[in-house]
Design an enzyme around this catalytic site. Structure first.
Site, PDB file in Angstrom:
ATOM      1  N   LYS A  83      75.667 -40.435  56.575  1.00 21.68           N
ATOM      2  CA  LYS A  83      74.747 -40.705  55.462  1.00 21.68           C
ATOM      3  C   LYS A  83      74.381 -42.184  55.480  1.00 21.68           C
ATOM      4  O   LYS A  83      75.275 -43.042  55.551  1.00 21.68           O
ATOM      5  CB  LYS A  83      75.486 -40.362  54.175  1.00 21.68           C
TER       6      LYS A  83
HETATM    7  C1  E4P Z   1      74.406 -37.363  46.779  1.00 22.36           C
HETATM    8  O1  E4P Z   1      74.714 -37.101  47.906  1.00 22.36           O
HETATM    9  C2  E4P Z   1      75.148 -38.254  45.887  1.00 22.36           C
HETATM   10  O2  E4P Z   1      76.499 -38.265  46.284  1.00 22.36           O
HETATM   11  C3  E4P Z   1      75.158 -37.799  44.450  1.00 22.36           C
HETATM   12  O3  E4P Z   1      74.505 -36.583  44.253  1.00 22.36           O
HETATM   13  C4  E4P Z   1      74.945 -38.850  43.439  1.00 22.36           C
HETATM   14  O4  E4P Z   1      75.023 -38.283  42.154  1.00 22.36           O
HETATM   15  P1  E4P Z   1      75.191 -39.139  40.807  1.00 22.36           P
HETATM   16  O5  E4P Z   1      73.849 -39.660  40.434  1.00 22.36           O
HETATM   17  O6  E4P Z   1      75.696 -38.126  39.806  1.00 22.36           O
HETATM   18  O7  E4P Z   1      76.178 -40.212  41.110  1.00 22.36           O
END
Ligand code: E4P
Length: 218
Positions: A83
């Site tokens: 990522k």
């Molecule tokens: C996506 O891969 C992220 O890890 C995640 O969905 C972030 O979510 P949040 O806005 O609840 O931290």
């Protein structure tokens, strides 16, 4: 539509994977920082449990360092998806890593132009954050609709991974729009199961069955 769990917490993964509805996992530095132990070992265990794509995020911010870190993360397990954040360096790193066959998830996507650029550099997944847009009074799902529409115009293979989901309506709307994947916190996955009429209906079926059995043995 595929369902991923957005977590680094092994007990949650162990509880949800046996249900047969989980296709993958997303993690991020915030989620892994909450867990005890070596993050790489946690990622390895997650891969063994889910046997599907597991996103592991780089923390480097310069392209060459991201590529190096991405290669190291990819060596943890064949299910690892690297990522990278949507920055100019992240875009460069995505191009390099995807060109050598590593799957890349471009994260922190907040606009259709960012999603278009992520697809151009061969991202396997692009992660638009719907909840964080809703938090600033901007429609997260409107962004998903726009990305679905743009990707449908071209032979783009990048999957739309709806991230930062906060409740069941995000999942319903994403599925109606034809998004490829939703990643959800465990509580949101739980909420997908609940309906009071199911509970009331089952209670009545079982009570009626017991009544009939009692009558038959009288
Ligand atoms: C996506 O891969 C992220 O890890 C995640 O969905 C972030 O979510 P949040 O806005 O609840 O931290």
């Amino acid at each position: 539509m595929k369902l991923f769990i957005d977590t680094g917490h092994l007990p949650d993964i162990e509880a949800l994977v046996p249900l047969g509805i989980i296709d993958g996992i997303t993690t991020n530095p915030t989620l892994l920082a909450k867990e005890k132990g070596d993050p790489r070992e946690i990622l390895k265990k997650i891969c063994e449990l889910v046997k599907g794509p597991v996103s592991a995020e780089v923390v480097s911010t310069e392209a060459q360092a991201m590529i190096k870190e991405g290669r190291e993360l990819a060596r943890i397990d064949p299910y690892i998806v690297v990522k990278v954040p949507f920055t100019r360096d992240g875009v460069k790193a995505c191009k390099a890593l995807s060109s050598e066959g590593t799957k890349v998830n471009v994260t922190l996507i907040f606009s259709p132009t960012q999603a278009l650029l992520a697809a151009k550099v061969g991202a396997s997944y692009c992660s638009p954050f719907v909840g964080r847009l809703d938090d600033i009074a901007t429609s997260g799902m409107q962004l998903i609709q726009e990305i679905v529409e743009i990707y449908a115009n071209y032979p783009i293979k990048t999957e739309i991974l709806v991230a930062s989901t906060r409740g069941p309506m995000h999942i319903v709307e994403a599925a109606r729009m034809g998004a490829d994947i939703c990643t959800c916190p465990p509580a949101v996955i739980d909420s997908l199961f609940n309906h009071p009429l199911t509970d009331i209906g089952l209670k009545k079926f079982l009570a009626d069955w017991e009544k009939a059995q009692a009558a038959a043995t009288r």
